[in-house]
Scaffold this motif. Structure first.
Motif, PDB file in Angstrom:
ATOM      1  N   ILE A  10       0.816  -1.214   0.000  1.00 55.89           N
ATOM      2  CA  ILE A  10       0.000   0.000   0.000  1.00 55.89           C
ATOM      3  C   ILE A  10       0.846   1.259   0.000  1.00 55.89           C
ATOM      4  CG2 ILE A  10      -1.646   1.328   1.390  1.00 55.89           C
ATOM      5  CD1 ILE A  10      -2.794  -1.409   2.279  1.00 55.89           C
ATOM      6  N   GLY A  11       1.960   1.223   0.690  1.00 56.39           N
ATOM      7  CA  GLY A  11       2.808   2.410   0.805  1.00 56.39           C
ATOM      8  C   GLY A  11       2.394   3.262   1.978  1.00 56.39           C
ATOM      9  N   MET A  22       1.075  14.553  -0.484  1.00 54.94           N
ATOM     10  CA  MET A  22       1.485  14.660  -1.882  1.00 54.94           C
ATOM     11  C   MET A  22       0.451  15.536  -2.584  1.00 54.94           C
ATOM     12  SD  MET A  22       1.986  11.636  -4.767  1.00 54.94           S
ATOM     13  CE  MET A  22       3.007  10.601  -3.754  1.00 54.94           C
ATOM     14  N   HIS A  23       0.905  16.513  -3.317  1.00 59.14           N
ATOM     15  CA  HIS A  23       0.019  17.425  -4.051  1.00 59.14           C
ATOM     16  C   HIS A  23      -1.045  18.044  -3.144  1.00 59.14           C
ATOM     17  CE1 HIS A  23       2.018  15.743  -7.501  1.00 59.14           C
ATOM     18  NE2 HIS A  23       1.493  14.560  -7.277  1.00 59.14           N
ATOM     19  N   GLY A  24      -0.634  18.351  -1.910  1.00 61.82           N
ATOM     20  CA  GLY A  24      -1.523  19.046  -0.986  1.00 61.82           C
ATOM     21  C   GLY A  24      -2.512  18.183  -0.241  1.00 61.82           C
ATOM     22  N   SER A  25      -2.473  16.853  -0.407  1.00 56.73           N
ATOM     23  CA  SER A  25      -3.417  16.011   0.337  1.00 56.73           C
ATOM     24  C   SER A  25      -2.694  14.829   0.982  1.00 56.73           C
ATOM     25  CB  SER A  25      -4.528  15.494  -0.583  1.00 56.73           C
ATOM     26  OG  SER A  25      -4.032  14.540  -1.484  1.00 56.73           O
ATOM     27  N   SER A  85       4.219  -1.510  -7.343  1.00 54.62           N
ATOM     28  CA  SER A  85       5.232  -1.183  -8.356  1.00 54.62           C
ATOM     29  C   SER A  85       6.057   0.049  -7.975  1.00 54.62           C
ATOM     30  CB  SER A  85       4.583  -0.979  -9.728  1.00 54.62           C
ATOM     31  OG  SER A  85       3.759   0.171  -9.715  1.00 54.62           O
ATOM     32  N   TYR A  86       5.534   0.874  -7.072  1.00 51.08           N
ATOM     33  CA  TYR A  86       6.297   2.038  -6.619  1.00 51.08           C
ATOM     34  C   TYR A  86       7.606   1.615  -5.949  1.00 51.08           C
ATOM     35  CZ  TYR A  86       5.372   1.363  -1.637  1.00 51.08           C
ATOM     36  OH  TYR A  86       5.361   0.867  -0.365  1.00 51.08           O
ATOM     37  N   GLN A 104       9.617   7.977  -7.784  1.00 48.23           N
ATOM     38  CA  GLN A 104       8.308   8.322  -7.220  1.00 48.23           C
ATOM     39  C   GLN A 104       8.393   8.621  -5.726  1.00 48.23           C
ATOM     40  OE1 GLN A 104       5.909   4.874  -8.094  1.00 48.23           O
ATOM     41  NE2 GLN A 104       4.974   5.878  -9.867  1.00 48.23           N
ATOM     42  N   TRP A 105       9.378   8.099  -5.057  1.00 47.97           N
ATOM     43  CA  TRP A 105       9.462   8.204  -3.604  1.00 47.97           C
ATOM     44  C   TRP A 105       9.541   9.646  -3.130  1.00 47.97           C
ATOM     45  CZ3 TRP A 105      13.036   3.808  -1.401  1.00 47.97           C
ATOM     46  CH2 TRP A 105      12.583   2.574  -1.866  1.00 47.97           C
TER      47      TRP A 105
END
Length: 169
Positions: free
Chosen positions: A86-87, A92-95, A106-107, A113-114
């Motif tokens: 799940i990570g 990220m991007h304000g949320s 896959s991340y 992406q990290w």
């Protein structure tokens, strides 16, 4: 190796593994070594305390009952594996969200992406490292508890091969 010696070896091997799980879970509570994120910004998998409960406390208890140790290790493996897939919960991007949950893990292979997670700093690296450690330790614990269960079963049916004191040679 007699069942008694095997039991001692397995028990002594499980103690450091359980301590590793406890420490790894404690570190997951303080991303990047900072306590500012603890209140509202830790993932569910961190709060489920798989390292404390499953890989740690239930494993220490396995000296007396390997079945509980096995269940604890399976719990730790399941929650930690979900945490990897799940990570982390991050900004990220304000949320704040589990932004990597739809990547099916896959991340993990795309480190570029990290850095998308702005807060907590380096939380993806932190979670991947510690949840991977928990997965590895819990897999070893499952193996060792399995050996211990087989060993205990053999000991029950065949004896532990230790000489009884006062018995004729």
């Amino acid at each position: 190796m007699c069942t008694g010696k095997c039991a001692r070896f397995v028990g002594l091997s499980l103690i450091p593994l359980s301590l590793i799980c406890i420490v790894a879970n404690a570190l997951l509570l303080v991303p990047n070594g900072e306590i500012t994120w603890t209140k509202d910004h830790l993932s569910l998998q961190v709060w489920l305390m798989a390292g404390f409960i499953g890989g740690g406390l239930m494993m220490l208890r396995s000296v007396f009952c390997s079945a509980f140790g096995m269940l604890g290790a399976i719990y730790c493996l399941s929650v930690s594996g979900a945490g990897l897939r799940i990570g982390p919960l991050c900004l990220m991007h304000g949320s704040w969200d589990y932004h990597f949950q739809h990547t099916a893990g896959s991340y993990l292979l795309n480190r570029t992406q990290w850095s998308s997670c702005a807060q907590p700093p380096r939380v993806v690296y932190w979670n991947v490292t510690l949840f991977s450690l928990l997965v590895a330790a819990s897999c070893l614990e499952i193996l060792l508890c399995g050996v211990q269960l087989v060993n205990a079963s053999i000991g029950v049916f065949c004896g532990d091969c230790r000489k009884k004191e006062g018995a004729p040679h």
